[in-house]
Design a protein around this motif. Structure first.
Motif, mmCIF file in Angstrom:
data_model
loop_
_atom_site.group_PDB
_atom_site.id
_atom_site.type_symbol
_atom_site.label_atom_id
_atom_site.label_comp_id
_atom_site.label_asym_id
_atom_site.label_seq_id
_atom_site.Cartn_x
_atom_site.Cartn_y
_atom_site.Cartn_z
ATOM 1 N N VAL A 98 45.324 37.717 47.428
ATOM 2 C CA VAL A 98 46.454 37.177 48.185
ATOM 3 C C VAL A 98 46.003 35.960 48.984
ATOM 4 C CG1 VAL A 98 48.116 37.618 50.036
ATOM 5 C CG2 VAL A 98 47.705 39.361 48.298
ATOM 6 N N ALA A 99 44.835 36.061 49.628
ATOM 7 C CA ALA A 99 44.316 34.937 50.411
ATOM 8 C C ALA A 99 44.065 33.718 49.534
ATOM 9 C CB ALA A 99 43.025 35.354 51.121
ATOM 10 N N ALA A 100 43.583 33.941 48.318
ATOM 11 C CA ALA A 100 43.228 32.828 47.436
ATOM 12 C C ALA A 100 44.432 32.209 46.744
ATOM 13 C CB ALA A 100 42.226 33.305 46.388
ATOM 14 N N ARG A 101 45.499 33.008 46.493
ATOM 15 C CA ARG A 101 46.595 32.542 45.637
ATOM 16 C C ARG A 101 47.963 32.572 46.312
ATOM 17 N NH1 ARG A 101 44.759 32.995 40.133
ATOM 18 N NH2 ARG A 101 42.689 33.935 40.034
ATOM 19 N N GLN A 102 48.011 32.822 47.600
ATOM 20 C CA GLN A 102 49.290 33.011 48.286
ATOM 21 C C GLN A 102 50.218 31.800 48.146
ATOM 22 O OE1 GLN A 102 48.776 33.283 52.604
ATOM 23 N NE2 GLN A 102 46.865 32.184 52.440
ATOM 24 N N PRO A 103 51.553 32.036 48.084
ATOM 25 C CA PRO A 103 52.211 33.344 47.977
ATOM 26 C C PRO A 103 52.100 33.881 46.552
ATOM 27 C CG PRO A 103 53.850 31.619 47.903
ATOM 28 C CD PRO A 103 52.528 30.933 48.145
ATOM 29 N N ILE A 104 51.967 35.184 46.430
ATOM 30 C CA ILE A 104 51.755 35.788 45.120
ATOM 31 C C ILE A 104 52.469 37.133 45.063
ATOM 32 C CG2 ILE A 104 49.592 36.887 45.848
ATOM 33 C CD1 ILE A 104 48.525 36.380 43.008
ATOM 34 N N GLY A 105 52.950 37.495 43.874
ATOM 35 C CA GLY A 105 53.688 38.730 43.697
ATOM 36 C C GLY A 105 52.897 39.798 42.973
ATOM 37 N N VAL A 106 53.514 40.963 42.830
ATOM 38 C CA VAL A 106 52.854 42.117 42.226
ATOM 39 C C VAL A 106 52.428 41.830 40.788
ATOM 40 C CG1 VAL A 106 53.171 44.504 41.480
ATOM 41 C CG2 VAL A 106 54.055 43.776 43.691
ATOM 42 N N GLY A 107 53.312 41.219 40.013
ATOM 43 C CA GLY A 107 53.012 40.990 38.607
ATOM 44 C C GLY A 107 51.787 40.124 38.399
ATOM 45 N N GLU A 108 51.709 39.017 39.140
ATOM 46 C CA GLU A 108 50.562 38.120 38.989
ATOM 47 C C GLU A 108 49.282 38.791 39.476
ATOM 48 O OE1 GLU A 108 49.119 33.574 40.127
ATOM 49 O OE2 GLU A 108 51.096 34.301 40.756
ATOM 50 N N LEU A 109 49.362 39.519 40.593
ATOM 51 C CA LEU A 109 48.188 40.241 41.083
ATOM 52 C C LEU A 109 47.705 41.258 40.055
ATOM 53 C CD1 LEU A 109 49.237 40.826 44.795
ATOM 54 C CD2 LEU A 109 47.184 39.602 44.046
ATOM 55 N N SER A 110 48.639 41.946 39.431
ATOM 56 C CA SER A 110 48.282 42.934 38.417
ATOM 57 C C SER A 110 47.532 42.285 37.265
ATOM 58 C CB SER A 110 49.547 43.631 37.913
ATOM 59 O OG SER A 110 49.243 44.512 36.852
ATOM 60 N N ARG A 111 48.001 41.113 36.824
ATOM 61 C CA ARG A 111 47.343 40.412 35.715
ATOM 62 C C ARG A 111 45.965 39.905 36.116
ATOM 63 N NH1 ARG A 111 52.590 38.479 35.189
ATOM 64 N NH2 ARG A 111 52.064 36.533 36.265
ATOM 65 N N VAL A 112 45.870 39.282 37.291
ATOM 66 C CA VAL A 112 44.608 38.689 37.733
ATOM 67 C C VAL A 112 43.539 39.756 37.947
ATOM 68 C CG1 VAL A 112 43.491 37.482 39.646
ATOM 69 C CG2 VAL A 112 45.662 36.646 38.748
ATOM 70 N N LEU A 113 43.931 40.870 38.558
ATOM 71 C CA LEU A 113 42.978 41.923 38.907
ATOM 72 C C LEU A 113 42.796 42.964 37.807
ATOM 73 C CD1 LEU A 113 44.156 42.475 42.590
ATOM 74 C CD2 LEU A 113 42.019 41.390 41.858
ATOM 75 N N ASP A 114 43.649 42.892 36.778
ATOM 76 C CA ASP A 114 43.615 43.879 35.694
ATOM 77 C C ASP A 114 43.785 45.294 36.255
ATOM 78 O OD1 ASP A 114 43.481 44.751 33.069
ATOM 79 O OD2 ASP A 114 41.293 44.932 33.076
ATOM 80 N N LEU A 115 44.789 45.432 37.123
ATOM 81 C CA LEU A 115 45.122 46.725 37.718
ATOM 82 C C LEU A 115 46.578 47.056 37.401
ATOM 83 C CD1 LEU A 115 43.571 46.384 41.303
ATOM 84 C CD2 LEU A 115 42.717 47.841 39.446
ATOM 85 N N PRO A 116 46.926 48.332 37.318
ATOM 86 C CA PRO A 116 48.332 48.697 37.120
ATOM 87 C C PRO A 116 49.195 48.198 38.281
ATOM 88 C CG PRO A 116 46.884 50.580 36.751
ATOM 89 C CD PRO A 116 46.035 49.510 37.355
ATOM 90 N N LYS A 117 50.438 47.864 37.975
ATOM 91 C CA LYS A 117 51.340 47.389 39.030
ATOM 92 C C LYS A 117 51.507 48.431 40.131
ATOM 93 C CE LYS A 117 54.133 44.102 36.379
ATOM 94 N NZ LYS A 117 55.501 43.741 35.928
ATOM 95 N N SER A 118 51.515 49.704 39.759
ATOM 96 C CA SER A 118 51.682 50.754 40.767
ATOM 97 C C SER A 118 50.511 50.764 41.747
ATOM 98 C CB SER A 118 51.815 52.118 40.093
ATOM 99 O OG SER A 118 50.677 52.398 39.290
ATOM 100 N N THR A 119 49.298 50.516 41.237
ATOM 101 C CA THR A 119 48.111 50.468 42.102
ATOM 102 C C THR A 119 48.180 49.277 43.041
ATOM 103 O OG1 THR A 119 46.759 51.536 40.404
ATOM 104 C CG2 THR A 119 45.591 50.313 42.119
#
Length: 245
Positions: free
Chosen positions: A14-35
């Motif tokens: 979030v600090a590096a890419r703000q503003p950012i949403g759940v979908g993009e975070l999920s893709r970047v971190l390779d984590l499920p959206k629920s996580t």
């Protein structure tokens, strides 16, 4: 423990890419959206992030996160000494000034003074820059002991733009030039539209502990302005170094 680590990873992105949403975070971190969503709720509840203005599905960090980052910089005995010098440098150059420190193989932005010009560069506090593709990073590398440089220069380096230096030997040559002239230049090597001129801040042992830079749109970094900015940033860095001893 895994939940804590996931939350910290989300906070960093979030600090590096703000503003950012759940979908993009999920893709970047390779984590499920629920996580990711659970981590965002936790960070929001704790006051580390908040919804972006007018964009309730995207997130930005809060001043709480910036305050912690500021405390880390303060441990170096650096920010308080540097701030008036950074302000003088901003007035002299008319451009945005950054103060960064090396951390985990990156240069982390701990202070930023913005230009008054309407067309400017922008970067969030806490953002991490690649060492070999930023003026701040190259300024620090130029004065880093040879043994500490060897791991970095063992293999080809990541490319970010057409002007990124990826060959280790070419970077060695560039670092020699930086040591000779006293400042480093970034000609769109990390982001093609951004230029910068930086100089290293040296600790009492002569090793680099930080760097400061003049940052501007690439169109304002010209053969005429480059040495002017270089002289100014070199003098400012030398003043900070002297006051740290």
């Amino acid at each position: 423990m895994r939940n804590v680590l996931n939350a910290l990873r989300v906070l960093e992105e979030v600090a590096a890419r703000q503003p950012i949403g759940v979908g993009e975070l999920s893709r970047v971190l390779d984590l499920p959206k629920s996580t990711v969503q659970r981590a965002l709720v936790t960070l929001d509840t704790a006051g580390w992030i908040r919804p972006a203005t007018g964009e309730v599905t995207r997130w930005v960090i809060t001043t709480k996160a910036l305050a912690v980052g500021g405390s880390a910089g303060g441990d170096l005995g650096l920010r308080g000494i540097a701030l008036p010098i950074l302000e003088d440098l901003r007035r002299h150059t008319g451009e945005t000034i950054h103060l960064t420190i090396p951390e985990n193989g990156k240069m982390v932005l701990i202070e930023r003074l913005e230009t008054d010009k309407p067309v400017r560069t922008s970067m969030a506090l806490g953002h991490a820059l690649p060492m070999h593709a930023s003026a701040n990073g190259k300024a620090v590398l130029a004065f880093t002991p040879a043994e500490a440089l060897r791991p970095l220069l063992r293999h080809d380096l990541p490319r970010y733009t057409d002007t990124t230096i990826t060959d280790p030997e070419a970077l060695r040559t560039e670092l020699k030039h930086i040591r000779t002239r006293g400042f480093a230049v970034n000609n769109g090597e990390w982001r093609s539209d951004v230029g910068a001129v930086a100089a290293a801040v040296l600790g009492p042992d002569g090793h680099p502990i930080a760097s400061l830079s003049v940052n501007l749109p690439i169109g304002r970094l010209t053969p005429d302005s480059e040495p002017i900015f270089g002289t100014a940033v070199n003098e400012a860095a030398a003043t900070i170094s002297a006051r740290l001893t």
